[in-house]
Motif scaffolding. Sequence first.
Motif: not given
Length: 168
Positions: A81-90, A102-109
């Motif tokens: 949860p609260d993880t985003a940006g890894f698809a764009a990073l890939a 920039r990604v969000r990993w388990r709530g932390g930027p």
Amino acid sequence: ELEERSCAAGLDGSVLAVVGLDVNLETLGRVADAITFEGVGNAFLVDAEGRIIYFPAIDFSTLPRGDRVLTNLAAVDQLYPDTAGFAALADQLGAGRPGLARVRWRGGPRFVVHVPVHSDRPELRWTLGLAVPEQVISAPIARMRWRTELSILLAVLTERWKRGEFRR
């Protein structure tokens, strides 16, 4: 700790042996874990197809088995949860150029800096990434900005004091 095997061919061109390369994942992990920024961050490795080779922050033993195992970097967004940006990073890694994301990993930027790792012998087409909490990068900048603003304020007040603007 690489073990390389060579390919041998007969006079008629038939294959007599197969080329192979074994990479000890523990050794690779120790090398990647030593890569940090000011002692923090998580290094990870991804192959040219976007599959995760090494990512210590993910406990793969807890993931479902079989066809549903999520080992693609783009799928990390769905792991926690609260993880985003890894698809764009890939997608960005697919370009094969160094970069910053920039990604969000388990709530932390986090900032992710990445560089391609290429070799012809043995053939490697990987990307090394380093994810660092955003505050580790931004905190020194914020402190410097605060110090600069305070210095400017003190300089202005000192100059006004010298001119006698604060005397009655």
